[in-house]
Design a protein around this motif. Sequence first.
Motif, PDB file in Angstrom:
ATOM      1  N   ASN A  65       6.079  -5.972   5.763  1.00 11.57           N
ATOM      2  CA  ASN A  65       5.485  -6.398   4.482  1.00 11.57           C
ATOM      3  C   ASN A  65       4.203  -5.642   4.156  1.00 11.57           C
ATOM      4  O   ASN A  65       3.885  -5.420   2.998  1.00 11.57           O
ATOM      5  CB  ASN A  65       5.139  -7.895   4.511  1.00 11.57           C
ATOM      6  CG  ASN A  65       6.352  -8.755   4.672  1.00 11.57           C
ATOM      7  OD1 ASN A  65       7.104  -8.566   5.611  1.00 11.57           O
ATOM      8  ND2 ASN A  65       6.556  -9.686   3.770  1.00 11.57           N
ATOM      9  N   ALA A  66       3.421  -5.287   5.194  1.00  7.90           N
ATOM     10  CA  ALA A  66       2.109  -4.668   4.979  1.00  7.90           C
ATOM     11  C   ALA A  66       2.173  -3.150   4.961  1.00  7.90           C
ATOM     12  O   ALA A  66       1.141  -2.489   4.854  1.00  7.90           O
ATOM     13  CB  ALA A  66       1.142  -5.139   6.066  1.00  7.90           C
ATOM     14  N   LEU A  67       3.375  -2.583   5.039  1.00  6.48           N
ATOM     15  CA  LEU A  67       3.511  -1.127   5.131  1.00  6.48           C
ATOM     16  C   LEU A  67       2.777  -0.410   3.991  1.00  6.48           C
ATOM     17  O   LEU A  67       2.027   0.549   4.211  1.00  6.48           O
ATOM     18  CB  LEU A  67       4.994  -0.735   5.154  1.00  6.48           C
ATOM     19  CG  LEU A  67       5.324   0.760   5.144  1.00  6.48           C
ATOM     20  CD1 LEU A  67       4.639   1.493   6.285  1.00  6.48           C
ATOM     21  CD2 LEU A  67       6.838   0.971   5.230  1.00  6.48           C
ATOM     22  N   ALA A  68       2.990  -0.881   2.768  1.00  3.44           N
ATOM     23  CA  ALA A  68       2.365  -0.212   1.621  1.00  3.44           C
ATOM     24  C   ALA A  68       0.842  -0.305   1.682  1.00  3.44           C
ATOM     25  O   ALA A  68       0.134   0.603   1.233  1.00  3.44           O
ATOM     26  CB  ALA A  68       2.883  -0.825   0.322  1.00  3.44           C
ATOM     27  N   LYS A  69       0.314  -1.411   2.261  1.00  2.00           N
ATOM     28  CA  LYS A  69      -1.143  -1.604   2.314  1.00  2.00           C
ATOM     29  C   LYS A  69      -1.807  -0.677   3.337  1.00  2.00           C
ATOM     30  O   LYS A  69      -2.924  -0.229   3.126  1.00  2.00           O
ATOM     31  CB  LYS A  69      -1.461  -3.057   2.686  1.00  2.00           C
ATOM     32  CG  LYS A  69      -1.124  -4.078   1.611  1.00  2.00           C
ATOM     33  CD  LYS A  69      -1.817  -5.408   1.900  1.00  2.00           C
ATOM     34  CE  LYS A  69      -1.365  -6.512   0.964  1.00  2.00           C
ATOM     35  NZ  LYS A  69      -0.149  -7.181   1.454  1.00  2.00           N
ATOM     36  N   VAL A  70      -1.139  -0.420   4.471  1.00  2.79           N
ATOM     37  CA  VAL A  70      -1.796   0.361   5.534  1.00  2.79           C
ATOM     38  C   VAL A  70      -1.521   1.858   5.440  1.00  2.79           C
ATOM     39  O   VAL A  70      -2.196   2.649   6.081  1.00  2.79           O
ATOM     40  CB  VAL A  70      -1.391  -0.129   6.953  1.00  2.79           C
ATOM     41  CG1 VAL A  70      -1.847  -1.559   7.169  1.00  2.79           C
ATOM     42  CG2 VAL A  70       0.102   0.023   7.194  1.00  2.79           C
ATOM     43  N   SER A  71      -0.529   2.244   4.631  1.00  2.00           N
ATOM     44  CA  SER A  71      -0.182   3.667   4.580  1.00  2.00           C
ATOM     45  C   SER A  71      -1.309   4.466   3.935  1.00  2.00           C
ATOM     46  O   SER A  71      -2.082   3.932   3.146  1.00  2.00           O
ATOM     47  CB  SER A  71       1.123   3.864   3.807  1.00  2.00           C
ATOM     48  OG  SER A  71       0.998   3.304   2.523  1.00  2.00           O
ATOM     49  N   GLY A  72      -1.413   5.734   4.324  1.00  2.55           N
ATOM     50  CA  GLY A  72      -2.454   6.586   3.762  1.00  2.55           C
ATOM     51  C   GLY A  72      -2.200   8.033   4.136  1.00  2.55           C
ATOM     52  O   GLY A  72      -1.313   8.327   4.943  1.00  2.55           O
ATOM     53  N   PRO A  73      -2.965   8.944   3.555  1.00  2.01           N
ATOM     54  CA  PRO A  73      -2.723  10.374   3.774  1.00  2.01           C
ATOM     55  C   PRO A  73      -2.788  10.772   5.252  1.00  2.01           C
ATOM     56  O   PRO A  73      -3.653  10.309   5.989  1.00  2.01           O
ATOM     57  CB  PRO A  73      -3.859  11.050   2.995  1.00  2.01           C
ATOM     58  CG  PRO A  73      -4.330  10.026   2.026  1.00  2.01           C
ATOM     59  CD  PRO A  73      -4.101   8.696   2.658  1.00  2.01           C
ATOM     60  N   GLY A  74      -1.813  11.593   5.654  1.00  7.88           N
ATOM     61  CA  GLY A  74      -1.846  12.176   6.987  1.00  7.88           C
ATOM     62  C   GLY A  74      -1.590  11.220   8.138  1.00  7.88           C
ATOM     63  O   GLY A  74      -1.812  11.564   9.302  1.00  7.88           O
TER      64      GLY A  74
END
Length: 453
Positions: A172-181
């Motif tokens: 569920n939190a994948l979109a919140k923690v994702s970021g460049p690199g």
Amino acid sequence: GKRYMSLHVDYLVSGAGAMGMAFSDVILNESDKSLAIVDRRSAPGGHWNDAYPFVRLHQPSAFYGVNSRALGDDLIDQVGWNKGLYELASKGEVCSYFDRVMREQFLPSGRVHYFPNSEVNAQGQVVSLVTGSTVDITSNKQVDAGYMQVEVPATRDPDYAVDSGVTCVPVNALAKVSGPGRIYSIIGGGKTAMDAVLWLLSNEVEAKNIHWVRPRDSWILNRANIQPGELAAKSQQSFVRQMVEIAESETPEDMFQRLNAAEILWRLDDAVWPTMYRCATVTSAEFAQLQRVTNVVRMGHVQRIQTEGLQLAEGSYALPHDTLYIDCSADGLAKRPSKAIFQDQSITLQTVRFCQQVFSAAFIAHAEVAYADDAEKNTICNVVPHPDTAEDFIRVTLANTLNGVTWSQDEALTQWLIAARLDGFSAVRRSDDANMLDVGMKAIANMQRFLAA
């Protein structure tokens, strides 16, 4: 709505998830009986309320929801990785749909009493989880709509240790923690993990930055073969082909190889023999995307996540300190022990066609209304437990086929199935071809032989 001191209904349904709603819908539409639906959540739709934001149905919307009301617009997707196949409802669409079924159909009927944010206690009272107030409730029958225990990663902790300093979140939190690199480690081999990988790839994360922990590889269904409407002819050909391949197989391995060659069952890696089967479905475009991930960790289940990487049952796997670990390991469709669906005053909702939960719940409700005694109802409603292993593919395909044979011998039931919106398969499988009957009998005999071996 108004609070009652006491209430008597024909059916007390515990659970307003997809199965509870599908069951209640048929009771409401095929009888004059009354229902009380009790659910811990604040809205109908069960686990859909907790599901990850980018989840979609894994099968066409046409086969989902309640029997009396269409879900979606029966459109074929024009864009994306499901292009050319029938639409798949989003989380928001499914939750909104069940909410509207409750508000626009169930409650206005006057025969449905809905108790959200509530549960039934040991004394049989409905207790509000908000205020603690109780309603004394009596019923002719109790319906357990939560027996299948659908779990999503957001509602449980992972069953492995996570050291401090490690970022491990449910899908569920994948979109919140994702970021460049960032480097990602997806934990789990099932459909949720596939969805997480596809989400990352669709957002242009490089495949080399994804490490996929797959304790078991899975046989995967080709979604093109599970289609309604104008694409149903291909589904029918695929079903016939499946029966022919099973009928002509010498061994279970031979059968899987034939079904793989026929593009009925896929496997992500030709060098790895899958040992899992959980009804996961993907399109050919999604399948090609999933195959781009080559950092696959096959060292058994995760036991601990440390800052320097994974400790697994069969060794350790090093990963950078700031790796994001995405938990996709919840057992979404647990393999529960089967029990008789109809027992005296209780009805326990289970699947009577594998991986078709809502159809099964609607079918059970129809049996409840249309047949006289428990013995007759249970004969028609033979449980097909959720599959887990590759061998279970044989088990559930056999049970499904035998149920179909039983149902086809009952003319009134056959007519109900043809008219049922949720049944995308009986019409597909109707065949008066004597040759097909032979093939079917041979396929049944082969599956029985494989399972006995």
